[in-house]
Design an enzyme around this catalytic site. Structure first.
Site, mmCIF file in Angstrom:
data_model
loop_
_atom_site.group_PDB
_atom_site.id
_atom_site.type_symbol
_atom_site.label_atom_id
_atom_site.label_comp_id
_atom_site.label_asym_id
_atom_site.label_seq_id
_atom_site.Cartn_x
_atom_site.Cartn_y
_atom_site.Cartn_z
ATOM 1 N N ASP A 53 1.036 -1.208 -0.083
ATOM 2 C CA ASP A 53 -0.023 0.177 -0.013
ATOM 3 C C ASP A 53 0.975 1.212 -0.103
ATOM 4 O OD1 ASP A 53 -1.756 2.191 0.284
ATOM 5 O OD2 ASP A 53 -2.524 1.323 2.346
ATOM 6 N N GLU A 131 32.255 8.399 1.134
ATOM 7 C CA GLU A 131 33.253 8.345 2.355
ATOM 8 C C GLU A 131 32.152 8.523 3.167
ATOM 9 O OE1 GLU A 131 36.136 11.317 2.248
ATOM 10 O OE2 GLU A 131 37.196 10.528 0.451
ATOM 11 N N GLU A 133 30.298 8.848 7.216
ATOM 12 C CA GLU A 133 30.759 9.060 8.547
ATOM 13 C C GLU A 133 29.590 8.986 9.388
ATOM 14 O OE1 GLU A 133 34.185 12.712 7.503
ATOM 15 O OE2 GLU A 133 32.030 13.195 8.296
ATOM 16 N N GLU A 188 37.173 8.960 13.395
ATOM 17 C CA GLU A 188 37.252 10.476 12.875
ATOM 18 C C GLU A 188 37.619 11.609 14.007
ATOM 19 O OE1 GLU A 188 37.176 13.088 10.745
ATOM 20 O OE2 GLU A 188 36.694 11.880 8.967
ATOM 21 N N GLU A 195 34.666 6.860 10.503
ATOM 22 C CA GLU A 195 34.406 6.907 8.788
ATOM 23 C C GLU A 195 34.642 5.609 8.345
ATOM 24 O OE1 GLU A 195 36.520 8.964 5.036
ATOM 25 O OE2 GLU A 195 35.768 10.227 6.876
ATOM 26 N N HIS A 244 30.845 12.377 1.859
ATOM 27 C CA HIS A 244 31.862 13.278 0.742
ATOM 28 C C HIS A 244 31.704 11.977 -0.337
ATOM 29 C CE1 HIS A 244 34.506 14.974 4.034
ATOM 30 N NE2 HIS A 244 33.238 15.504 4.112
ATOM 31 N N ARG A 317 40.342 21.878 2.361
ATOM 32 C CA ARG A 317 38.895 21.447 2.716
ATOM 33 C C ARG A 317 37.972 22.396 3.189
ATOM 34 N NH1 ARG A 317 42.433 17.102 3.289
ATOM 35 N NH2 ARG A 317 41.744 15.008 3.182
ATOM 36 N N GLU A 334 36.249 15.616 -5.527
ATOM 37 C CA GLU A 334 35.408 15.091 -4.294
ATOM 38 C C GLU A 334 34.182 16.373 -3.989
ATOM 39 O OE1 GLU A 334 36.404 14.859 0.440
ATOM 40 O OE2 GLU A 334 37.898 14.390 -0.785
ATOM 41 N N ARG A 336 32.103 17.634 -1.149
ATOM 42 C CA ARG A 336 32.279 17.632 0.330
ATOM 43 C C ARG A 336 30.902 18.192 1.137
ATOM 44 N NH1 ARG A 336 36.804 16.876 2.491
ATOM 45 N NH2 ARG A 336 36.338 18.179 4.373
#
Length: 445
Positions: A53, A131, A133, A188, A195, A244, A317, A334, A336
């Site tokens: 449903d 990646e 976390e 981490e 991670e 990430h 970063r 990447e 982030r």
């Protein structure tokens, strides 16, 4: 090429003494759902005759059009290593379809498949390495989750500071039993934060693995008496949990088309265009990459989470997109900003569509930003043309509401249902009196 046929599934169920099979699917908010059947009902399931449903699933359909069918993807058959070995439990991830067999436009997996088809029509296959976390916390005497942890470990710490080494070990071993290739696992930055990095895979497989990963982590943590959470920012004043995404495209021969050894960064024109497309649409898709009120508690300066729309050719970063040190077939970019609460099907579809838009329009990214953006003044960022991601769910909703790009990627059904739910979520929070307000104002006024 498919891994399994129907005959393979029947054989595996018999040989492995599988008693229960969970038919899994995901709602538009990234919450895993399932209907469990016994092995005696497997033939009916593999013939796509299992119905549910859809009106009871948030964001799906109205009660007058509620019948939905589950179409198992045979290649997703896996046995749960953490369940009893006598009368085993397995799963099949399913596509959701209407009674006539047409794909249901409210199925997030279908949305990603549509984006993948668009890429294939342009000669590309999209690959993603996540990646992932998460936090591990204690539970109280009644088994309810808390934000308490005894361990005081930090980045890359080992035991005895890292009290969860054995938990991560069990998670990794279970995932490998289910066909995962794990690149790394470690503690981490924050207390109780961990991670695990998953090897890149074609986008649909990667999204399926992210959902499977979350399920495995929660189940194995529970076996250790802990609660695993993918809430982006469960603890104030520390680093939150991201998702990430390492991304690249291959051509029909399997060659990584982001690679160009003649370029100073080893990046092709296609890679730069893809980056430009992601930057162009990052504000519009923030409601997908960062879907909760709590998500924006993570996206603040100095907590290793990017809230500035820029890219960096180095390992900066503080930028939204960075270029990891790699070359050849490992060349990738990447992203982030996504957090661990995001629906991976919708996020990967939006990222792929944004990158392809950059390629089609021959977009070029602004200059690389290699300084710490967190340390820049507003004037410096303005002079560099560096914009900011939405700073709250309310701001993300306003941008998303006007985004024809997001509506095209998601389709009108999911777009409207998702927007409606997030507006409701913000309005509920807006009228809620928080503990902070009581503490700050009750005595003073």
């Amino acid at each position: 090429m498919s891994r399994y046929t129907k005959e393979d599934i029947f054989r595996l169920v018999e040989e492995e003494d599988v008693e229960f099979i969970r038919l899994q699917f995901t709602d538009i908010f990234g919450v895993l759902k399932n209907a469990a059947i016994t092995s005696g009902q497997l033939k009916r399931a593999l013939n796509n005759r299992c119905m549910f449903d859809g009106s009871v699933i948030e964001g799906f359909v109205r009660i007058e059009e509620s019948d939905m069918y589950l179409y198992p993807d045979l290649d997703t058959f896996e046995i749960f290593p953490w369940r009893p070995q006598q009368g085993k439990v397995a799963r099949l991830i399913c596509d959701v379809r209407r009674p006539g067999g047409q794909p249901f436009e409210g199925d997030p997996r279908y949305v990603l498949k549509q984006a993948i088809k668009e890429a294939a029509d342009m000669g590309y296959e999209f690959h993603v390495g996540p990646e992932c976390e998460f936090f591990l916390f204690h539970t109280d005497d009644e088994g309810n989750p808390t934000t308490n942890t005894h361990e005081k470990g930090s980045y890359f710490d080992v035991g005895p500071l890292d009290l969860a080494e054995n938990v991560r070990r069990d998670i990794v071993l279970a995932l490998e039993d289910m066909g995962f290739e794990i690149e790394a696992s470690y503690h981490e930055m924050s207390h109780g934060q961990h991670e695990i990095d998953i090897q890149s895979a074609p986008a649909l497989e990667a999204a399926d693995k992210i959902m499977t990963f979350k399920m495995a982590v929660k189940n194995i943590a529970k076996r250790h008496g802990l609660h695993a959470t993918f809430m982006p920012q469960p603890v104030e004043g520390t680093n939150g949990s991201g998702l990430h995404l390492n991304m690249y495209l291959t051509d029909k021969s399997g060659k990584n088309v982001f690679e160009d050894l003649q370029d100073k960064l080893g990046l092709s024109k296609t890679a730069y265009q893809f980056i430009a497309g992601l930057l162009e649409h990052s504000e519009e898709i923030a409601l997908l990459t960062n879907p909760l009120i709590n998500s924006y508690k993570r996206l603040i300066p100095s907590h290793d989470a990017p809230n500035y729309i820029a890219w960096s050719e180095h390992s900066n970063r503080s930028a939204l997109i960075r270029i990891p040190p790699s070359e050849g077939e490992n060349t990738r970019i990447e992203l982030r900003s996504p957090d661990s609460a995001a629906n991976p099907y919708l996020v990967l579809a939006a990222c792929l569509a944004a990158g392809l838009d950059g390629i089609r329009k021959n977009l070029e990214p602004a200059a690389s930003v290699d300084e710490n953006i967190y340390a820049m003044s507003k004037e410096e960022r303005r002079a560099r043309g560096i914009k900011t991601l939405p700073e709250s769910l309310e701001a993300a909703v306003k941008i998303f509401r006007k985004s024809r790009f997001s509506e095209k990627v998601l389709g009108s059904h999911i777009f409207s249902k998702y927007l409606e739910a997030k507006e409701k979520e913000w309005n509920a929070f807006r009228v809620h009196v928080t503990d902070w307000e009581v503490k700050e104002y009750l005595r003073k006024y």
